[in-house]
Design a protein around this motif. Structure first.
Motif, PDB file in Angstrom:
ATOM      1  N   PRO A   1      20.209  57.308  46.516  1.00  0.00           N
ATOM      2  CA  PRO A   1      21.350  56.398  46.553  1.00  0.00           C
ATOM      3  C   PRO A   1      22.544  56.957  45.778  1.00  0.00           C
ATOM      4  O   PRO A   1      22.387  57.566  44.722  1.00  0.00           O
ATOM      5  N   ARG A   2      23.713  56.784  46.360  1.00  0.00           N
ATOM      6  CA  ARG A   2      24.964  57.134  45.667  1.00  0.00           C
ATOM      7  C   ARG A   2      25.777  55.857  45.564  1.00  0.00           C
ATOM      8  O   ARG A   2      26.079  55.224  46.574  1.00  0.00           O
ATOM      9  N   VAL A   3      26.117  55.501  44.341  1.00  0.00           N
ATOM     10  CA  VAL A   3      26.754  54.216  44.074  1.00  0.00           C
ATOM     11  C   VAL A   3      28.088  54.436  43.376  1.00  0.00           C
ATOM     12  O   VAL A   3      28.223  55.302  42.505  1.00  0.00           O
ATOM     13  N   SER A   4      29.059  53.620  43.783  1.00  0.00           N
ATOM     14  CA  SER A   4      30.373  53.624  43.144  1.00  0.00           C
ATOM     15  C   SER A   4      30.676  52.197  42.699  1.00  0.00           C
ATOM     16  O   SER A   4      30.459  51.244  43.449  1.00  0.00           O
ATOM     17  N   VAL A   5      31.189  52.042  41.468  1.00  0.00           N
ATOM     18  CA  VAL A   5      31.540  50.727  40.938  1.00  0.00           C
ATOM     19  C   VAL A   5      32.998  50.753  40.516  1.00  0.00           C
ATOM     20  O   VAL A   5      33.439  51.673  39.826  1.00  0.00           O
ATOM     21  N   GLU A   6      33.727  49.736  40.955  1.00  0.00           N
ATOM     22  CA  GLU A   6      35.152  49.611  40.624  1.00  0.00           C
ATOM     23  C   GLU A   6      35.388  48.191  40.127  1.00  0.00           C
ATOM     24  O   GLU A   6      34.891  47.224  40.709  1.00  0.00           O
ATOM     25  N   VAL A   7      36.150  48.042  39.043  1.00  0.00           N
ATOM     26  CA  VAL A   7      36.483  46.714  38.532  1.00  0.00           C
ATOM     27  C   VAL A   7      37.687  46.205  39.315  1.00  0.00           C
ATOM     28  O   VAL A   7      38.746  46.823  39.316  1.00  0.00           O
ATOM     29  N   LEU A   8      37.511  45.071  39.998  1.00  0.00           N
ATOM     30  CA  LEU A   8      38.606  44.463  40.763  1.00  0.00           C
ATOM     31  C   LEU A   8      39.442  43.540  39.875  1.00  0.00           C
ATOM     32  O   LEU A   8      40.669  43.596  39.897  1.00  0.00           O
ATOM     33  N   ASN A   9      38.773  42.672  39.135  1.00  0.00           N
ATOM     34  CA  ASN A   9      39.441  41.742  38.211  1.00  0.00           C
ATOM     35  C   ASN A   9      38.704  41.746  36.894  1.00  0.00           C
ATOM     36  O   ASN A   9      37.496  41.504  36.858  1.00  0.00           O
ATOM     37  N   TYR A  10      39.447  42.016  35.825  1.00  0.00           N
ATOM     38  CA  TYR A  10      38.859  41.989  34.491  1.00  0.00           C
ATOM     39  C   TYR A  10      38.755  40.548  34.008  1.00  0.00           C
ATOM     40  O   TYR A  10      39.526  39.684  34.419  1.00  0.00           O
ATOM     41  N   ARG A  11      37.824  40.289  33.106  1.00  0.00           N
ATOM     42  CA  ARG A  11      37.722  38.963  32.521  1.00  0.00           C
ATOM     43  C   ARG A  11      38.969  38.684  31.680  1.00  0.00           C
ATOM     44  O   ARG A  11      39.631  39.616  31.232  1.00  0.00           O
ATOM     45  N   PRO A  12      39.305  37.420  31.455  1.00  0.00           N
ATOM     46  CA  PRO A  12      40.543  37.109  30.730  1.00  0.00           C
ATOM     47  C   PRO A  12      40.423  37.423  29.244  1.00  0.00           C
ATOM     48  O   PRO A  12      39.329  37.623  28.712  1.00  0.00           O
ATOM     49  N   PHE A  13      41.566  37.414  28.571  1.00  0.00           N
ATOM     50  CA  PHE A  13      41.600  37.477  27.113  1.00  0.00           C
ATOM     51  C   PHE A  13      42.139  36.138  26.635  1.00  0.00           C
ATOM     52  O   PHE A  13      42.644  35.339  27.425  1.00  0.00           O
ATOM     53  N   TYR A  14      42.024  35.875  25.344  1.00  0.00           N
ATOM     54  CA  TYR A  14      42.396  34.572  24.795  1.00  0.00           C
ATOM     55  C   TYR A  14      43.354  34.754  23.628  1.00  0.00           C
ATOM     56  O   TYR A  14      43.207  35.683  22.837  1.00  0.00           O
ATOM     57  N   VAL A  15      44.325  33.841  23.528  1.00  0.00           N
ATOM     58  CA  VAL A  15      45.259  33.824  22.408  1.00  0.00           C
ATOM     59  C   VAL A  15      45.139  32.451  21.764  1.00  0.00           C
ATOM     60  O   VAL A  15      45.300  31.424  22.443  1.00  0.00           O
ATOM     61  N   ILE A  16      44.830  32.413  20.462  1.00  0.00           N
ATOM     62  CA  ILE A  16      44.675  31.151  19.751  1.00  0.00           C
ATOM     63  C   ILE A  16      45.465  31.190  18.460  1.00  0.00           C
ATOM     64  O   ILE A  16      45.946  32.238  18.036  1.00  0.00           O
ATOM     65  N   GLY A  17      45.588  30.043  17.825  1.00  0.00           N
ATOM     66  CA  GLY A  17      46.277  29.955  16.547  1.00  0.00           C
ATOM     67  C   GLY A  17      47.733  29.593  16.722  1.00  0.00           C
ATOM     68  O   GLY A  17      48.093  28.782  17.588  1.00  0.00           O
ATOM     69  N   GLU A  18      48.573  30.191  15.942  1.00  0.00           N
ATOM     70  CA  GLU A  18      49.987  29.829  15.860  1.00  0.00           C
ATOM     71  C   GLU A  18      50.824  30.507  16.947  1.00  0.00           C
ATOM     72  O   GLU A  18      51.702  31.326  16.674  1.00  0.00           O
ATOM     73  N   VAL A  19      50.522  30.146  18.197  1.00  0.00           N
ATOM     74  CA  VAL A  19      51.337  30.541  19.349  1.00  0.00           C
ATOM     75  C   VAL A  19      51.691  29.257  20.100  1.00  0.00           C
ATOM     76  O   VAL A  19      50.990  28.247  19.993  1.00  0.00           O
ATOM     77  N   ASN A  20      52.759  29.284  20.846  1.00  0.00           N
ATOM     78  CA  ASN A  20      53.235  28.076  21.517  1.00  0.00           C
ATOM     79  C   ASN A  20      52.328  27.587  22.634  1.00  0.00           C
ATOM     80  O   ASN A  20      52.250  26.390  22.894  1.00  0.00           O
ATOM     81  N   GLU A  21      51.641  28.488  23.320  1.00  0.00           N
ATOM     82  CA  GLU A  21      50.756  28.100  24.426  1.00  0.00           C
ATOM     83  C   GLU A  21      49.415  28.819  24.316  1.00  0.00           C
ATOM     84  O   GLU A  21      49.143  29.760  25.069  1.00  0.00           O
ATOM     85  N   PRO A  22      48.551  28.391  23.376  1.00  0.00           N
ATOM     86  CA  PRO A  22      47.245  29.042  23.266  1.00  0.00           C
ATOM     87  C   PRO A  22      46.430  28.825  24.536  1.00  0.00           C
ATOM     88  O   PRO A  22      46.601  27.836  25.240  1.00  0.00           O
TER      89      PRO A  22
END
Length: 183
Positions: A99-120
């Motif tokens: 078997p020959r396999v290729s893997v490509e990331v289509l969509n990465y998981r999100p990141f998070y912003v918390i704390g003293e930002v206007n729209e966490p």
């Protein structure tokens, strides 16, 4: 003999200087930034000459990818190459000869912003993202924000996170925390 002693002393001094200024630690931190798969990543997996086994798959909350014939393959914390190798090994175990396999990331998981930002909240990851851009995506700093006290909690990293600056790199799944200033 004295020349050798002086040379060794000079080399030792340079090494001590590099360690105390963080140059050695900085290169070690950069090597840890190889992308590792995690829950929520959307992947395109191609098994060459086997269209029925190829397709788009998502890393589940338990960290595995469910594939035809071989079932769940653990992806959590693996690099793309390690995951490709795991799939090839699973297919070799009684299903395909070479078997020959290729893997490509289509969509990465999100990141998070918390704390003293206007729209966490959570935001979609984009390649090349830095902390300052991530904070801007979160609506910018509030008036109470301590712009010099920002930490990133990264999977597999220290529980309290690592202190960063605006130019630090953000990876998928990171949690960026902007603390409140005291005065």
């Amino acid at each position: 003999m004295r020349r050798m002693y002086r040379s060794l002393l000079s080399i030792f001094s340079v090494i001590c200087l590099l360690v105390t200024t963080g140059v050695v630690n900085q290169s070690a931190a950069q090597s840890d930034q190889v992308y590792r798969l995690g829950a929520g990543d959307r992947l395109r997996i191609t098994v060459y000459q086997e269209e029925d086994l190829s397709g788009e798959f998502e890393v589940s909350g338990t960290g595995d990818v469910s594939m035809p014939l071989i079932g769940g393959v653990d992806a959590e914390g693996k690099t793309i190459q390690q995951f490709q190798d795991a799939i090839e090994t699973a297919f070799k175990d009684g299903y395909l000869r070479n078997p020959r396999v290729s893997v490509e990331v289509l969509n990465y998981r999100p990141f998070y912003v918390i704390g003293e930002v206007n729209e966490p909240g959570s935001y979609p990851y984009r390649s090349g993202l830095d902390v300052l851009t991530a904070v801007a995506m979160g609506g910018g700093f509030t008036f109470r924000a301590d712009e010099d006290d920002i930490t990133i909690k990264r999977a597999g990293g220290p529980e309290d996170g690592i202190k960063v600056n605006g130019a630090s790199r953000v990876l998928p799944g990171d949690v960026i925390r902007v603390d409140e200033r005291l005065f």
